[in-house]
Scaffold this active site. Structure first.
Site, mmCIF file in Angstrom:
data_model
loop_
_atom_site.group_PDB
_atom_site.id
_atom_site.type_symbol
_atom_site.label_atom_id
_atom_site.label_comp_id
_atom_site.label_asym_id
_atom_site.label_seq_id
_atom_site.Cartn_x
_atom_site.Cartn_y
_atom_site.Cartn_z
ATOM 1 C CD GLU A 63 -2.503 1.167 2.754
ATOM 2 O OE1 GLU A 63 -3.403 1.999 2.943
ATOM 3 O OE2 GLU A 63 -2.189 0.312 3.609
ATOM 4 C CE LYS A 120 -8.577 0.528 3.059
ATOM 5 N NZ LYS A 120 -7.628 1.044 4.090
ATOM 6 C CB CYS A 160 -5.131 -1.412 4.883
ATOM 7 S SG CYS A 160 -4.647 -1.059 6.596
#
Length: 477
Positions: free
Chosen positions: A236, A297, A347
């Site tokens: 990320e 995301k 994440c």
């Protein structure tokens, strides 16, 4: 629970509520205390305010545990009142919401994966592991065996029938999860070699021009150019700048590098502009593309990636460089590479298995492997690294898919479809993890029913059980 017994005997339910709330507050705050690091050390929030924020979150979350204790104590009234039993479940070992699913706050997943409940995830998922630890109050009285004594009729109660239905459903789910069948679906294509990059860029320098930004661009750029694995994955925000902000020729060189046959790359970086909004994204580079693959995301982190309503005053006290992002769709296309359908998530998105399951709605387009890109550097060298690894292992079990984890500080690992960590880099080190994986093709029962109905069946079952238990309590069973 022993501390609650005096309150139970005297009917002082307020004491039971307070004791349970204090216990759960201390327990929960002690398991996600690492949020303090992200807010104070890296976010710049005053230490006292950071501590207060962690405690406030734990206090609000644990009201459910305190309410269960209150119901249990209040349901044991004395002095002439008819004794009532609570219809809510009591936890012998105090498991929490999502504990079995691998919550970032509780180590329930590793414990579940070491027991027979590890067979459950393909059917009821981590939720089933959590349910296996629940013990309803008065369960011995809910189900009366034929030899249970002469004072009570030798028949099952309504509560006992409810428990029996739950156990039967659990056993059926265990059977459908195919724990003993030797035949498994064939893998999706041949084994694919992968290189997972772990830059170990200090979080307090990661977004600082001239130090962390330069270090990130240099090291990840070198590795992306030099590695010869068919798939290279960077974590990320490995490139902490927008494409137009990169040094001249940097992005064009990467695109040219992966336009050659035989190799592809997935890397994390921000995308977007002021007009359309910014996204925390994963970009895929592969030969024959008209445009780079893109995953945005979906499940954003409050305060780190978006600002909840009425909390901008709180964010102004912090100094986190990444602010409001725009969420992506729940079900986004997979990254196609050599017969594999790679589904990125970023994440803590892999905590929400019901959202990952949306990608299995069309079996023909179902992912064959998950790729998690994370930057756990926000939480330092804490148990958060181990908790996130446990989350990924539970997702691998639920969907019977390998999980590739590329992180900034750890845990960078390859997890097979049985939830086993086959290879892993040491945390807080800079390195490249080289290995291989086999994609999966079967659709687990969990993936099938969650993709169609979401969590509605679980909510429905919970409501039915509570209603049955409440009915039994009112009838004095």
């Amino acid at each position: 629970m022993a501390l609650l017994m005096p309150a139970t005997d005297t009917g002082r339910w307020r004491r039971g509520f307070a004791l349970a709330w204090l216990f759960a507050l201390a327990w929960l705050a002690g398991t996600f205390w690492w949020l303090y690091i992200s807010m104070h050390v890296y976010g710049g929030l005053n230490a006292a305010l950071a501590v207060a924020a962690v405690l406030a979150l734990a206090a609000c979350w644990r009201c459910t545990t305190a309410w269960r204790a209150h119901c249990s104590c209040a349901g044991r009234g004395t002095r002439g009142r008819r004794r009532r039993r609570c219809c809510l479940p009591r936890c012998g070992r105090w498991p929490s919401w999502r504990a079995g699913a691998g919550s970032p706050a509780f180590p329930g997943a590793p414990a579940a994966m070491r027991t027979w409940t590890a067979r459950w995830p393909p059917m009821p998922a981590g939720w089933g592991c959590t349910a296996s630890a629940l013990r309803p109050p008065g369960w011995r009285r809910w189900w009366r065996w034929p030899w249970g004594g002469a004072r009570r009729p030798a028949r099952p109660t309504r509560g006992g029938l409810a428990i029996s239905v739950l156990l039967a459903a659990a056993l059926l789910g265990w059977g459908l999860a195919r724990p003993w069948l030797p035949v498994s679906p064939p893998p999706a294509g041949p084994r694919l070699e992968v290189a997972l990059l772990q830059g170990n860029i200090p979080q307090d320098e990661k977004f600082v021009p001239g130090t962390g930004v330069v270090d990130s661009l240099r090291w990840y750029g070198e590795q992306l150019q030099a590695n010869t694995a068919p798939l290279v994955v960077a974590p990320e925000t490995a490139l902490p700048l927008l494409p137009r902000q990169l040094p001249e020729g940097y992005w064009a060189a990467l695109q040219a590098r992966y336009a050659q046959p035989g190799q592809a790359a997935l890397l994390g970086m921000p995308l977007g502009d002021l007009e359309t909004g910014y996204t925390n994204s994963a970009v895929g580079l592969a030969p024959g593309q008209d445009a780079p693959y893109r995953y945005d995301k979906h499940h954003l982190v409050p305060f780190g990636e978006f600002i909840p309503p009425l909390f901008r005053w709180f964010v102004r006290l912090m100094n986190i460089p990444l602010g409001d992002f725009t969420p992506g769709a729940v079900n986004q296309p997979s990254f196609v590479l050599q017969g594999q359908l790679l589904a990125p998530n970023i994440c803590y998105e892999d905590l929400f298995g019901e959202e990952l399951a949306a990608r299995f709605a069309d079996p023909a387009a179902a992912p064959t492997a998950f790729v998690n890109l994370s930057n756990i550097g926000w939480f330092g060298d804490t148990v958060a690294i181990d908790q996130h690894l446990a989350i990924s292992r539970m997702r691998a079990l639920e969907f019977e898919r390998p999980v590739l984890r590329a992180t900034n500080t750890g845990a960078t690992a390859i997890i097979d479809a049985q939830g086993r960590v086959t290879q892993q880099l040491p945390r807080l080190t800079r390195g490249v993890l080289r290995g291989a994986f086999e994609g999966g093709t079967g659709i687990t029962p969990y993936a099938a029913w969650v993709a169609r109905w979401g969590l509605a069946p679980l909510w429905g079952a919970a409501v039915l059980i509570v209603l049955a238990a409440a009915t039994a309590g009112r009838r004095g069973d």
